[in-house]
Design a protein around this motif. Structure first.
Motif, PDB file in Angstrom:
ATOM      1  N   MET A   1      40.445  61.462 -22.177  1.00 48.01           N
ATOM      2  CA  MET A   1      40.420  62.704 -22.744  1.00 48.01           C
ATOM      3  C   MET A   1      40.994  62.982 -24.036  1.00 48.01           C
ATOM      4  N   GLU A   2      41.982  62.427 -24.364  1.00 49.61           N
ATOM      5  CA  GLU A   2      42.820  62.472 -25.729  1.00 49.61           C
ATOM      6  C   GLU A   2      41.878  62.597 -26.763  1.00 49.61           C
ATOM      7  N   LYS A   3      40.873  61.847 -26.946  1.00 49.06           N
ATOM      8  CA  LYS A   3      39.948  61.804 -27.954  1.00 49.06           C
ATOM      9  C   LYS A   3      39.336  63.145 -28.067  1.00 49.06           C
ATOM     10  N   THR A   4      38.890  63.735 -26.895  1.00 47.05           N
ATOM     11  CA  THR A   4      38.338  65.020 -26.819  1.00 47.05           C
ATOM     12  C   THR A   4      39.140  66.235 -27.089  1.00 47.05           C
ATOM     13  N   VAL A   5      40.304  66.018 -26.646  1.00 46.16           N
ATOM     14  CA  VAL A   5      41.394  66.895 -27.160  1.00 46.16           C
ATOM     15  C   VAL A   5      41.779  67.057 -28.715  1.00 46.16           C
ATOM     16  N   LYS A   6      41.689  65.842 -29.136  1.00 47.59           N
ATOM     17  CA  LYS A   6      41.850  65.798 -30.821  1.00 47.59           C
ATOM     18  C   LYS A   6      40.589  66.307 -31.248  1.00 47.59           C
ATOM     19  N   GLN A   7      39.461  66.267 -30.848  1.00 44.69           N
ATOM     20  CA  GLN A   7      37.979  66.595 -31.546  1.00 44.69           C
ATOM     21  C   GLN A   7      38.098  68.195 -31.338  1.00 44.69           C
ATOM     22  N   LEU A   8      38.470  68.767 -30.467  1.00 47.15           N
ATOM     23  CA  LEU A   8      38.696  70.225 -30.162  1.00 47.15           C
ATOM     24  C   LEU A   8      39.568  70.812 -31.241  1.00 47.15           C
ATOM     25  N   LYS A   9      40.714  70.156 -31.413  1.00 51.57           N
ATOM     26  CA  LYS A   9      41.874  70.503 -32.368  1.00 51.57           C
ATOM     27  C   LYS A   9      40.928  70.444 -33.670  1.00 51.57           C
ATOM     28  N   ASN A  10      40.302  69.463 -34.082  1.00 52.73           N
ATOM     29  CA  ASN A  10      39.502  69.391 -35.434  1.00 52.73           C
ATOM     30  C   ASN A  10      38.810  70.524 -35.626  1.00 52.73           C
ATOM     31  N   PHE A  11      37.858  70.845 -34.471  1.00 51.40           N
ATOM     32  CA  PHE A  11      36.882  72.079 -34.266  1.00 51.40           C
ATOM     33  C   PHE A  11      37.617  73.331 -34.641  1.00 51.40           C
ATOM     34  N   ARG A  12      38.872  73.504 -33.992  1.00 51.10           N
ATOM     35  CA  ARG A  12      39.553  74.625 -34.251  1.00 51.10           C
ATOM     36  C   ARG A  12      40.065  75.037 -35.710  1.00 51.10           C
ATOM     37  N   VAL A  13      40.363  73.827 -36.462  1.00 50.98           N
ATOM     38  CA  VAL A  13      40.685  73.949 -38.035  1.00 50.98           C
ATOM     39  C   VAL A  13      39.431  74.390 -38.621  1.00 50.98           C
ATOM     40  N   ASP A  14      38.277  73.596 -38.271  1.00 54.57           N
ATOM     41  CA  ASP A  14      36.863  73.928 -38.869  1.00 54.57           C
ATOM     42  C   ASP A  14      36.664  75.404 -38.697  1.00 54.57           C
ATOM     43  N   ALA A  15      36.993  75.892 -37.452  1.00 54.98           N
ATOM     44  CA  ALA A  15      36.469  77.385 -37.402  1.00 54.98           C
ATOM     45  C   ALA A  15      37.419  77.978 -37.930  1.00 54.98           C
ATOM     46  N   LEU A 109      42.236  78.452 -25.851  1.00 57.60           N
ATOM     47  CA  LEU A 109      42.393  78.884 -24.473  1.00 57.60           C
ATOM     48  C   LEU A 109      42.087  77.571 -23.838  1.00 57.60           C
ATOM     49  N   THR A 110      41.073  77.026 -24.094  1.00 60.28           N
ATOM     50  CA  THR A 110      40.678  75.601 -23.625  1.00 60.28           C
ATOM     51  C   THR A 110      41.861  74.618 -23.585  1.00 60.28           C
ATOM     52  N   LEU A 111      42.347  74.388 -24.547  1.00 58.63           N
ATOM     53  CA  LEU A 111      43.528  73.510 -24.926  1.00 58.63           C
ATOM     54  C   LEU A 111      44.808  73.816 -24.052  1.00 58.63           C
ATOM     55  N   SER A 112      45.124  75.239 -23.927  1.00 55.68           N
ATOM     56  CA  SER A 112      46.183  75.600 -23.110  1.00 55.68           C
ATOM     57  C   SER A 112      45.960  75.445 -21.649  1.00 55.68           C
ATOM     58  N   GLY A 117      47.467  72.186 -16.980  1.00 58.05           N
ATOM     59  CA  GLY A 117      46.682  71.630 -15.604  1.00 58.05           C
ATOM     60  C   GLY A 117      45.944  72.385 -15.001  1.00 58.05           C
ATOM     61  N   ILE A 118      45.366  73.497 -15.371  1.00 58.17           N
ATOM     62  CA  ILE A 118      44.527  74.276 -14.762  1.00 58.17           C
ATOM     63  C   ILE A 118      43.158  73.785 -14.563  1.00 58.17           C
ATOM     64  N   LEU A 119      42.682  73.128 -15.860  1.00 62.79           N
ATOM     65  CA  LEU A 119      41.339  72.570 -15.740  1.00 62.79           C
ATOM     66  C   LEU A 119      41.080  71.086 -15.096  1.00 62.79           C
ATOM     67  N   SER A 120      40.193  71.019 -14.587  1.00 63.61           N
ATOM     68  CA  SER A 120      39.799  69.623 -14.152  1.00 63.61           C
ATOM     69  C   SER A 120      39.185  68.827 -15.206  1.00 63.61           C
ATOM     70  N   ASN A 121      38.843  67.675 -15.204  1.00 64.78           N
ATOM     71  CA  ASN A 121      38.379  67.018 -16.103  1.00 64.78           C
ATOM     72  C   ASN A 121      36.760  67.542 -16.335  1.00 64.78           C
TER      73      ASN A 121
END
Length: 175
Positions: A1-15, A109-112, A117-121
């Protein structure tokens, strides 16, 4: 999941950059709309003044030519205003910017929620897929309302100069 988290962070910067770029384009196009409107008012006023001299005054060739030239310029300006439709373009750029803002907030919000630990995989993956869908839709909408390289540079400069505050980690694409 770490790669997905990193990708979402990249998407946030793009946004973030997409949002600022499209707001900059909207501001620029709003200025174009304003100045073409002002130009039309001035040209029409001058044309009317010249025509008054032609119709009710001496009617010299110079007044007739002046009125004709001003009328042609006003017609060209109307055509430009109608063809470019700066008001519609500015509204479209604002809509795209708002969509990028929504995406950025959804990612944060998703990353938070993930970090807390609120979201399951499975839920995290569903939200990531939904975010990706939103990004694709927004990118597609954005192609209808173009921006310029100057809009991007202004967005980057604004972020670098603190118009909006983001930590170095939030802006670091290569983390």
């Amino acid at each position: 999941m770490e790669k997905t988290v990193k990708q979402l962070k990249n998407f946030r910067v793009d946004a973030l950059y997409g949002k600022k770029r499209h707001y900059n384009a909207a501001d620029r196009k709003t200025k174009y709309a304003y100045w073409t409107s002002i130009t039309l008012v001035v040209l029409n006023a001058l044309t009317s003044t010249a025509l008054v001299n032609v119709v009710f005054g001496e009617g010299t060739k110079k007044a007739e030519i002046t009125a004709l030239v001003l009328a042609v310029l006003a017609t060209i300006t109307v055509g430009l205003k109608k063809t470019c439709d700066f008001e519609k373009q500015a509204a479209g750029n604002r809509a795209v910017a708002d969509a990028y803002l929504k995406i950025g907030k959804n990612i944060s919000l998703t990353l938070s929620l993930r970090e807390d630990g609120i979201l399951s995989n499975e839920m995290f993956t569903e939200r990531a897929d939904s975010i990706m869908s939103s990004i694709n839709e927004t990118n597609e909408l954005g192609t209808q309302f173009p921006t310029s390289n100057a809009d991007y540079k202004a967005a980057k400069k604004g972020i670098d100069n603190g118009e909006e505050y983001y930590t170095e980690d939030e802006l670091n694409l290569w983390e």
